[in-house]
Design an enzyme around this catalytic site. Structure first.
Site, PDB file in Angstrom:
ATOM      1  N   ALA A 116      16.581  22.953  21.462  1.00 42.78           N
ATOM      2  CA  ALA A 116      15.656  21.017  21.186  1.00 42.78           C
ATOM      3  C   ALA A 116      16.910  20.530  20.001  1.00 42.78           C
ATOM      4  O   ALA A 116      16.484  20.469  19.066  1.00 42.78           O
ATOM      5  CB  ALA A 116      14.630  20.771  20.876  1.00 42.78           C
ATOM      6  N   LEU A 117      17.950  20.058  21.156  1.00 43.27           N
ATOM      7  CA  LEU A 117      18.974  19.024  20.416  1.00 43.27           C
ATOM      8  C   LEU A 117      18.846  17.634  19.951  1.00 43.27           C
ATOM      9  O   LEU A 117      18.659  16.636  19.449  1.00 43.27           O
ATOM     10  CB  LEU A 117      19.704  19.704  20.215  1.00 43.27           C
ATOM     11  CG  LEU A 117      21.823  18.950  19.753  1.00 43.27           C
ATOM     12  CD1 LEU A 117      21.092  19.270  18.177  1.00 43.27           C
ATOM     13  CD2 LEU A 117      22.886  20.258  19.839  1.00 43.27           C
ATOM     14  N   GLU A 119      17.834  14.292  20.589  1.00 44.72           N
ATOM     15  CA  GLU A 119      17.177  13.070  20.956  1.00 44.72           C
ATOM     16  C   GLU A 119      16.559  11.858  21.463  1.00 44.72           C
ATOM     17  O   GLU A 119      17.718  11.432  22.341  1.00 44.72           O
ATOM     18  CB  GLU A 119      17.015  12.616  19.611  1.00 44.72           C
ATOM     19  CG  GLU A 119      16.339  13.872  18.362  1.00 44.72           C
ATOM     20  CD  GLU A 119      16.804  13.630  17.050  1.00 44.72           C
ATOM     21  OE1 GLU A 119      16.256  14.567  16.538  1.00 44.72           O
ATOM     22  OE2 GLU A 119      16.767  12.333  16.859  1.00 44.72           O
ATOM     23  N   GLY A 121      17.705   8.772  20.849  1.00 50.14           N
ATOM     24  CA  GLY A 121      18.395   7.197  20.288  1.00 50.14           C
ATOM     25  C   GLY A 121      19.765   8.811  19.668  1.00 50.14           C
ATOM     26  O   GLY A 121      20.521   7.875  19.237  1.00 50.14           O
ATOM     27  N   GLN A 269      46.744  19.982  59.242  1.00 51.63           N
ATOM     28  CA  GLN A 269      46.966  19.775  58.379  1.00 51.63           C
ATOM     29  C   GLN A 269      46.193  19.211  57.393  1.00 51.63           C
ATOM     30  O   GLN A 269      46.100  19.516  56.295  1.00 51.63           O
ATOM     31  CB  GLN A 269      48.283  19.053  58.587  1.00 51.63           C
ATOM     32  CG  GLN A 269      49.200  20.137  57.745  1.00 51.63           C
ATOM     33  CD  GLN A 269      50.572  18.904  57.425  1.00 51.63           C
ATOM     34  OE1 GLN A 269      50.984  17.424  57.186  1.00 51.63           O
ATOM     35  NE2 GLN A 269      51.273  19.281  57.224  1.00 51.63           N
ATOM     36  N   GLU A 354      25.419  19.515  27.123  1.00 51.19           N
ATOM     37  CA  GLU A 354      26.074  20.003  25.888  1.00 51.19           C
ATOM     38  C   GLU A 354      27.619  19.821  25.925  1.00 51.19           C
ATOM     39  O   GLU A 354      28.238  20.166  25.969  1.00 51.19           O
ATOM     40  CB  GLU A 354      26.669  21.394  27.024  1.00 51.19           C
ATOM     41  CG  GLU A 354      24.973  22.860  26.904  1.00 51.19           C
ATOM     42  CD  GLU A 354      24.910  24.810  27.034  1.00 51.19           C
ATOM     43  OE1 GLU A 354      25.838  24.302  26.303  1.00 51.19           O
ATOM     44  OE2 GLU A 354      24.273  24.396  27.382  1.00 51.19           O
ATOM     45  N   GLU A 358      32.992  12.659  28.573  1.00 49.34           N
ATOM     46  CA  GLU A 358      33.978  11.417  27.159  1.00 49.34           C
ATOM     47  C   GLU A 358      33.149  12.523  25.909  1.00 49.34           C
ATOM     48  O   GLU A 358      34.326  12.266  25.426  1.00 49.34           O
ATOM     49  CB  GLU A 358      33.108  10.539  27.672  1.00 49.34           C
ATOM     50  CG  GLU A 358      33.214   9.824  28.937  1.00 49.34           C
ATOM     51  CD  GLU A 358      32.251  10.078  29.682  1.00 49.34           C
ATOM     52  OE1 GLU A 358      33.224   9.758  31.193  1.00 49.34           O
ATOM     53  OE2 GLU A 358      31.361  11.500  29.724  1.00 49.34           O
TER      54      GLU A 358
END
Length: 378
Positions: A116-117, A119, A121, A269, A354, A358
């Site tokens: 749980a990282l 949020e 915002g 091809q 994770e 970007e």
């Protein structure tokens, strides 16, 4: 071990994993409800000893497991990976009591873990966490705030939660806590997402935690989070490589058999060059994933850069390969239940979670400039 080759034993193990996934895990995955924790699947993973191997092996083994499972059963791969992601901070930073209580249950599939990282915002900007850990006496806090887009929420049995213990301190004021799901004041809501597993939001209403719940050190939780992600980011790339390989294999079979324009598709091809490009990119991504995993296992100094590169290249590659496979299959690939219809839905999310693509580019650039500055100083 060279990062560009595998030992015969590893190759045989990967083949065995693909067979087990197809024969024993795929049927259980098919019986599960999308968007819910599949506990029978977790139990079977435990019987096979795979969660236990998460904690006994290095990053390369983790990547081999995820790549192999993804080729035959995405649901099993994801279930295993989420157990590892949620429980790794306990394995790496937990007290003997924390490890003794939770890790055996994760290993046998009787407890569901969650990381749980994120949020509302603070998604990509993890250092901007706002979940407040407010002091409540000596060595005790109350957690107040929210988490969002948490895999396995709200069905997990415990959460590795990152909260702000020192306001205004950025990444230096975050602490990791092990929070059981039945802790007073903790509630969750399921979110409707494109996902084979549950994803939810968590609400913390003065949830009590003490020093016994801390993972690692107070105000050093950001290092716990980043250390976990440095391990798992290459394996997200391995998951993506597994999906790309599954799409490539399906495409080779289809173009070999499909008759069109007076012959087989493979004889055109444009088609053969497309499959060659798919294979080229998949192998390049695989090698970068293995190299990043080997660097982690060797304790190399450039792990953050390598991990970011591996996740970025592999997830972007998988998106390309799956999309190309759908194009070469035509309308057949868009039918509900088709392998490529399934892969097309699942391949998009790894470019976001994770650390979005970007964010990975930002990490790579930061590490490159730091390396350049170090050389100038010397």
């Amino acid at each position: 071990m060279p990062a560009f080759s595998l030992e015969p034993e590893q190759i045989a193990w990967c083949a065995e994993l693909r067979t087990l996934a197809a024969r024993r895990l795929r049927p259980l995955a098919d019986q599960g409800d999308p968007g819910r924790v599949n506990r029978p699947l977790l139990t079977e993973l435990g019987r096979l000893g795979l969660p236990r191997r998460l904690f006994a092996s290095g990053a390369l083994d983790l990547c081999l497991m995820r790549e192999s499972l993804a080729q035959a059963c995405i649901e099993a791969e994801t279930a295993l990976a989420l157990q590892g992601l949620g429980a790794h901070p306990v394995h790496a930073h937990g007290t003997p009591v924390q490890r003794g209580h939770w890790l055996p249950r994760v290993a046998d599939g009787s407890a569901v873990a969650a990381f749980a990282l994120s949020e509302p915002g603070a998604g990509s900007d993890a250092a901007a966490l706002a979940l407040a850990a407010e002091p409540d006496g000596s060595h005790a806090w109350r957690l107040t705030g929210a988490k969002c887009w948490i895999s396995n929420a709200p069905e997990a049995d415990f959460y590795t939660v990152f909260a702000r213990t020192t306001p205004g301190a950025g990444s230096r004021g975050v602490t990791a806590f092990l929070v059981p799901a039945d802790r007073p004041g903790l509630t969750g809501t399921a979110l409707e997402m494109i996902s084979p597993h549950p994803i939810g939001a968590l609400d913390f209403d003065a949830v009590p935690v003490t020093a016994d719940d801390v993972l690692g050190e107070v105000d050093r939780g950001f290092a716990v989070a980043m250390g976990t992600l440095n391990l798992f980011r290459p394996s997200v790339g391995a998951f993506a490589v597994g999906m790309a390989q599954a799409a490539l294999d399906a495409t080779l079979d289809h173009t070999r058999q499909r008759q069109a324009f007076g012959g087989r598709l493979m004889d055109l091809q444009a088609v053969s060059h497309q499959t060659a490009e798919m294979a080229l990119r998949t192998e390049a991504a695989r090698l970068m994933v293995y190299a990043a995993a080997a660097a982690y296992d060797e304790g190399a100094v450039d792990v953050p850069r390598r991990a970011a590169m591996a996740k970025l290249l592999a997830t972007e590659t998988a998106q390309y390969v799956v999309d190309a496979a759908v194009q070469l299959h035509g309308a057949l690939a868009l039918r509900r239940g088709h392998l490529l219809e399934h892969l097309y839905r699942e391949v998009r999310a790894p470019r976001i979670y994770e650390g979005a693509s970007e964010v990975q580019r930002g990490i790579i650039a930061k590490e490159l400039y730091a390396m350049t500055q170090d050389r100038e100083v010397r």
